[in-house]
Design a protein around this motif. Structure first.
Motif, PDB file in Angstrom:
ATOM      1  N   PHE A 281      -4.782   6.965  -0.853  1.00 38.33           N
ATOM      2  CA  PHE A 281      -4.543   5.531  -0.652  1.00 38.33           C
ATOM      3  C   PHE A 281      -4.498   4.778  -1.989  1.00 38.33           C
ATOM      4  N   GLN A 282      -3.473   3.949  -2.144  1.00 37.76           N
ATOM      5  CA  GLN A 282      -3.312   3.078  -3.306  1.00 37.76           C
ATOM      6  C   GLN A 282      -2.860   1.701  -2.827  1.00 37.76           C
ATOM      7  N   ALA A 283      -3.278   0.679  -3.512  1.00 36.53           N
ATOM      8  CA  ALA A 283      -2.829  -0.681  -3.214  1.00 36.53           C
ATOM      9  C   ALA A 283      -2.334  -1.337  -4.491  1.00 36.53           C
ATOM     10  N   SER A 284      -1.281  -2.139  -4.344  1.00 38.32           N
ATOM     11  CA  SER A 284      -0.731  -2.808  -5.548  1.00 38.32           C
ATOM     12  C   SER A 284      -1.204  -4.240  -5.631  1.00 38.32           C
TER      13      SER A 284
ATOM     14  N   LEU B 115     -13.085  -0.205   1.372  1.00 35.17           N
ATOM     15  CA  LEU B 115     -12.898  -0.126  -0.071  1.00 35.17           C
ATOM     16  C   LEU B 115     -12.240  -1.390  -0.575  1.00 35.17           C
ATOM     17  N   GLN B 116     -12.390  -1.619  -1.853  1.00 34.53           N
ATOM     18  CA  GLN B 116     -11.814  -2.813  -2.471  1.00 34.53           C
ATOM     19  C   GLN B 116     -10.793  -2.388  -3.512  1.00 34.53           C
ATOM     20  N   LYS B 117      -9.615  -2.979  -3.430  1.00 38.93           N
ATOM     21  CA  LYS B 117      -8.556  -2.777  -4.412  1.00 38.93           C
ATOM     22  C   LYS B 117      -8.157  -4.141  -4.924  1.00 38.93           C
ATOM     23  N   GLY B 118      -8.460  -4.411  -6.179  1.00 41.30           N
ATOM     24  CA  GLY B 118      -8.194  -5.736  -6.729  1.00 41.30           C
ATOM     25  C   GLY B 118      -9.024  -6.757  -5.992  1.00 41.30           C
ATOM     26  N   SER B 119      -8.389  -7.784  -5.477  1.00 40.79           N
ATOM     27  CA  SER B 119      -9.118  -8.843  -4.780  1.00 40.79           C
ATOM     28  C   SER B 119      -9.076  -8.684  -3.257  1.00 40.79           C
TER      29      SER B 119
ATOM     30  N   VAL C 213       0.832  -1.197   0.000  1.00 40.57           N
ATOM     31  CA  VAL C 213       0.000   0.000   0.000  1.00 40.57           C
ATOM     32  C   VAL C 213       0.872   1.253   0.000  1.00 40.57           C
ATOM     33  N   SER C 214       0.274   2.345  -0.457  1.00 44.29           N
ATOM     34  CA  SER C 214       0.950   3.636  -0.384  1.00 44.29           C
ATOM     35  C   SER C 214      -0.088   4.715  -0.144  1.00 44.29           C
TER      36      SER C 214
END
Length: 178
Positions: free
Chosen positions: A175-178, A143-147, A40-41
């Motif tokens: 907020f970002q998730a990889s 929130l959902q990021k990808g799976s 995450v970032s």
């Protein structure tokens, strides 16, 4: 008339200096730190630091070191991974979490909402609680990021909560998730 022009010019100069000082101070207040690890970032206030993480499924915590009580900051943001899987759906996971959350727990619901954040649907629950003699207000954004489903849990002492919304929004909106 000739005496008024220098006075007006001096007043304009003082106004320009005063305004530029305000802009400089505002820029210092808007400085941020960046966090990028554990997939995450996000950005967080410059005066905050990375805090000790004690929550289950926690990814990272940041907080204001000037608000530490009993070893933990009372103003903080904790990023967690939800216990649910994304295959069941974000709304389902959110509903399941709060189905019994407020029953006999000392937590009181203030509000809940469905919002759009960066083009995606997110769910927000605001509630109050008192733990170890500290009355706090919480804002949980799901929130959902990808799976993966994430919960961004923002909290502050009840009396300081409203003044922290800009700081909470900084983390949530970046907020970002990889």
């Amino acid at each position: 008339m000739n005496k008024i022009i220098p006075i007006v010019a001096a007043a304009v100069i003082l106004l320009v200096v005063a305004v530029s000082g305000c802009v400089t101070n505002e820029d210092k207040n808007n400085q941020t730190n960046s966090y990028s690890a554990n997939g995450v970032s996000f950005q967080y206030p410059h005066s905050w630091g990375v805090a000790t993480l004690s929550s289950p499924n926690g990814v990272v915590a940041v907080g204001d070191p000037n608000t530490v009580v009993n070893g933990n900051p009372t103003t903080s943001v904790v990023i967690q991974k939800a216990n649910a899987t994304a295959s069941s759906g974000l709304k389902y996971a959110y509903d399941q979490n709060y189905a019994n959350f407020f029953n006999n727990t000392g937590k009181t619901k203030v509000s809940e909402a469905q919002l759009t954040l960066n083009g995606a649907t997110v769910y927000e629950n605001v509630y109050t609680s008192s733990e170890e003699g500290v009355a706090k207000k919480y804002r949980a954004v799901w929130l959902q990021k990808g799976s993966t489903i994430y919960v961004i849990l923002c909290s502050a002492r009840t009396e300081a909560y409203d003044s922290q919304q800009t700081n909470f929004d900084l983390v949530i909106n970046s907020f970002q998730a990889s």
